[in-house]
Write a protein that holds these residues in place. Sequence first.
Motif, mmCIF file in Angstrom:
data_model
loop_
_atom_site.group_PDB
_atom_site.id
_atom_site.type_symbol
_atom_site.label_atom_id
_atom_site.label_comp_id
_atom_site.label_asym_id
_atom_site.label_seq_id
_atom_site.Cartn_x
_atom_site.Cartn_y
_atom_site.Cartn_z
ATOM 1 N N LEU A 67 -5.503 -1.008 4.502
ATOM 2 C CA LEU A 67 -4.357 -1.889 4.721
ATOM 3 C C LEU A 67 -4.757 -3.353 4.904
ATOM 4 O O LEU A 67 -3.930 -4.163 5.317
ATOM 5 C CB LEU A 67 -3.559 -1.399 5.930
ATOM 6 C CG LEU A 67 -2.952 -0.002 5.752
ATOM 7 C CD1 LEU A 67 -2.315 0.485 7.044
ATOM 8 C CD2 LEU A 67 -1.935 0.011 4.624
ATOM 9 N N ALA A 103 -2.431 -6.127 3.555
ATOM 10 C CA ALA A 103 -1.199 -5.547 3.001
ATOM 11 C C ALA A 103 0.031 -6.101 3.714
ATOM 12 O O ALA A 103 0.018 -6.348 4.919
ATOM 13 C CB ALA A 103 -1.230 -4.031 3.130
ATOM 14 N N LEU A 124 3.350 -0.969 4.019
ATOM 15 C CA LEU A 124 2.828 0.358 3.684
ATOM 16 C C LEU A 124 4.016 1.280 3.479
ATOM 17 O O LEU A 124 4.917 1.345 4.319
ATOM 18 C CB LEU A 124 1.966 0.920 4.822
ATOM 19 C CG LEU A 124 1.655 2.425 4.724
ATOM 20 C CD1 LEU A 124 0.804 2.747 3.505
ATOM 21 C CD2 LEU A 124 1.000 2.941 5.997
ATOM 22 N N SER A 131 0.842 -1.185 0.000
ATOM 23 C CA SER A 131 0.000 0.000 0.000
ATOM 24 C C SER A 131 0.881 1.241 0.000
ATOM 25 O O SER A 131 1.972 1.250 0.577
ATOM 26 C CB SER A 131 -0.922 0.013 1.220
ATOM 27 O OG SER A 131 -1.869 -1.041 1.143
ATOM 28 N N ARG A 187 -1.627 -0.955 -3.874
ATOM 29 C CA ARG A 187 -2.901 -0.341 -3.501
ATOM 30 C C ARG A 187 -2.629 1.121 -3.145
ATOM 31 O O ARG A 187 -1.982 1.403 -2.130
ATOM 32 C CB ARG A 187 -3.551 -1.063 -2.326
ATOM 33 C CG ARG A 187 -4.932 -0.478 -1.959
ATOM 34 C CD ARG A 187 -5.522 -1.216 -0.769
ATOM 35 N NE ARG A 187 -5.825 -2.600 -1.122
ATOM 36 C CZ ARG A 187 -5.822 -3.608 -0.242
ATOM 37 N NH1 ARG A 187 -5.507 -3.379 1.027
ATOM 38 N NH2 ARG A 187 -6.116 -4.828 -0.632
#
Length: 325
Positions: free
Chosen positions: A68, A71, A74, A4, A28
């Motif tokens: 998230l 995920a 990040l 992400s 993402r």
Amino acid sequence: MLISVTGSTGFIGQYIVKRLLADGHTVRAFVRKGRSQALIDQNFPGAAERLQFHEGDLTQKESVSGFLKGADFLVHLASAHDHLGDEIMQAVNVAGTEHLVADAEENAAENFQFINVSSAVIGVPVYSYYRDSKRVQEKIVRGSSLRWASFRPTLVYGRGDYRHTAPLLRKCGAKKGSFWVYHEGLSKLNPVHVDDVVEAIVRCFTYDRGREDFRIFEIAGPEGISFNDFVDLTIAATGGGVKRRNIPRRWVERAILFKGLFRDVTKERRGAGYFSLHHDHDITAAREELKWEPRHYSQGVKDITKDDWWREDRSATGHTENLGI
């Protein structure tokens, strides 16, 4: 992996998204309403199959929820700067980070890692609310239950940055005139190419020690250069005919003092203080642990001036949203 990214439509963010897709990851991207087109228009290879969007507002906790989910990492780039005001910086840099941490603790994958891309100004002893908000942002991540790594890049430059890099190149590339430096120009800068910032971040995905330990990485060029050399190298790379001219800082301070009799000169005082300090950062951790090596500005500025992309003034078009991280 599913990675992400916040700040995905900004200058550094677009480079990150492009690289992650090229490396085969699913991305993402957190975007504000109506901003996904900025990435779609780039036509990055792999985007049709592996680029996802999550529309939301970092200042609104409910709109962050689910971003998230599942995920693995990040890359948190989104940030608000001084020109947006203290309230917005608080809402984005501080509260927004709190919302992301909460979502990660609830929804992220088991071995999730929060990669915070902060700012080298954290260590600069000149007051600004931006600096303080970024310090708090990093503390929020470090104080969470998550695995984390924090990157602190200094002055980031590169092709496609129409907000900061392009105006500097145009100013230095003028056929004639003066480039005024309002100090002696001896303080050091340590600019870093955007591709080198991205390279450091992606190396963190396979950094084994990072799965067990938490690290802070200063990200800058291989060595500091004086402000005068920074300007002279840029003039040479752009083929400019301008002349660098320095005004001693004592005269600048006297001018600020005089202006202060009639209006608020807080901004000018901070600027004068900022450029009296060296900004030469220790990148030993990134070099030794990530096996990372950045290019020198003398090479980097040549790389970004090979064609004339920077000659067009697109600062008012919103073409990029350089967050200046």
